[in-house]
Design a protein around this motif. Sequence first.
Motif, PDB file in Angstrom:
ATOM      1  N   UNK A 103       0.848  -1.175   0.077  1.00  0.00           N
ATOM      2  CA  UNK A 103       0.045  -0.141   0.163  1.00  0.00           C
ATOM      3  C   UNK A 103       0.591   1.183   0.030  1.00  0.00           C
ATOM      4  N   UNK A 104       1.864   1.304   0.865  1.00  0.00           N
ATOM      5  CA  UNK A 104       2.637   2.457   0.764  1.00  0.00           C
ATOM      6  C   UNK A 104       3.626   2.495  -0.613  1.00  0.00           C
ATOM      7  N   UNK A 105       3.908   1.942  -1.280  1.00  0.00           N
ATOM      8  CA  UNK A 105       4.823   1.842  -2.604  1.00  0.00           C
ATOM      9  C   UNK A 105       3.517   2.550  -3.506  1.00  0.00           C
ATOM     10  N   UNK A 106       2.552   1.734  -3.428  1.00  0.00           N
ATOM     11  CA  UNK A 106       1.308   2.349  -4.476  1.00  0.00           C
ATOM     12  C   UNK A 106       1.105   3.683  -4.234  1.00  0.00           C
ATOM     13  N   UNK A 107       0.717   4.105  -3.168  1.00  0.00           N
ATOM     14  CA  UNK A 107       0.192   5.283  -2.888  1.00  0.00           C
ATOM     15  C   UNK A 107       1.349   6.521  -2.970  1.00  0.00           C
ATOM     16  N   UNK A 108       2.478   6.240  -2.972  1.00  0.00           N
ATOM     17  CA  UNK A 108       3.707   6.977  -3.000  1.00  0.00           C
ATOM     18  C   UNK A 108       3.972   7.244  -4.574  1.00  0.00           C
ATOM     19  N   UNK A 109       3.780   6.261  -5.158  1.00  0.00           N
ATOM     20  CA  UNK A 109       3.883   6.316  -6.585  1.00  0.00           C
ATOM     21  C   UNK A 109       2.665   7.248  -7.396  1.00  0.00           C
ATOM     22  N   UNK A 110       1.652   7.114  -6.616  1.00  0.00           N
ATOM     23  CA  UNK A 110       0.304   7.677  -7.246  1.00  0.00           C
ATOM     24  C   UNK A 110       0.676   9.461  -6.968  1.00  0.00           C
TER      25      UNK A 110
END
Length: 323
Positions: A103-110
């Motif tokens: 979840x952390x990686x996904x939202x940072x990339x967003x």
Amino acid sequence: MKYLIILKSFLFISISRKKNEEHIDTLWDFNSTFCSSYGLKVDCNPRLQLLVRAKILKSNNDYYSFKYPYIYYFFIAKYLSESLEDDDTSTIVNKLINTLDKRKSMNILMFLTHHSKDKSILDRIIIHTKTLFSQLEPTDLGINARFIDKIIDSLPTINYQKVDCHEYRQSIEDEKDNQLIEFDSDSDSDSESESESESESESTENNPSLINLMNEFNLSFKSLDLLGQLTRNYYGSLKIEQKESLLSEAINAPLRALESIFSILRDDPDQALSMIEAKIKEKIDNNETYSKLELNNISRKILFNLMSAITYSIIKKNIRVNW
């Protein structure tokens, strides 16, 4: 400006030390080094207190951390967007792309694709997405999917309900809002995700192929969300060839994931039916008795409904995200 310096200091430490909170002494040490390098004078304490009152940061016994996950994701993406040419930042971005299921990686990339229009980010995400289920072709939901119809003797009747289109759209938006609320309330999402991953690994440790399937399936859906945002963010600045590449992968990635399930059932549907029958036998009361034929019919209906639901969900999500 000086408040951003404080936040950047916090983010730099968080990234380098991989910690979500830092002691005031650590922040002061870094602040002194930072100010000395850039010829600045920044007093940490009053600005930290103001950031706490603004609910950007929170403090607990001289330890500081971001108040909400989305604030952390927003500012860490902002920090990365300003240093994309650095080798260390490039390594961090590549790691985020490779761990899209987190979840952390996904939202940072967003947020990173929001802050930066660097095409290299787009290219790296597409290249990584193409590695998911790369050995499979996207399912066409045609001839290769006809085996699903053969699972049961007759197809179920479809009943259409007349609903108000505005109410239906409002219900969809309410559902999205509820998902965001659930996410915001989960401030320890990363640690929970890690513990969940550990428990999943323990339950499937005897089946590594299943673990890989689940991981790739999850990554495919996370990639779909990200590619959908890229389509919207870069719409006016991409050439036709780039748009085609982006949209094609956004559509094909989840269809390859669906084909991974189809291929397993197509090759050996009896094994799936046997597993469902065994689960039914575990759940039914001792007083209930079913013939072998009845169990088989129930299992076939369950399998058919399951595959129909999965297929519908993937198509629906694909349309929502890309259109």
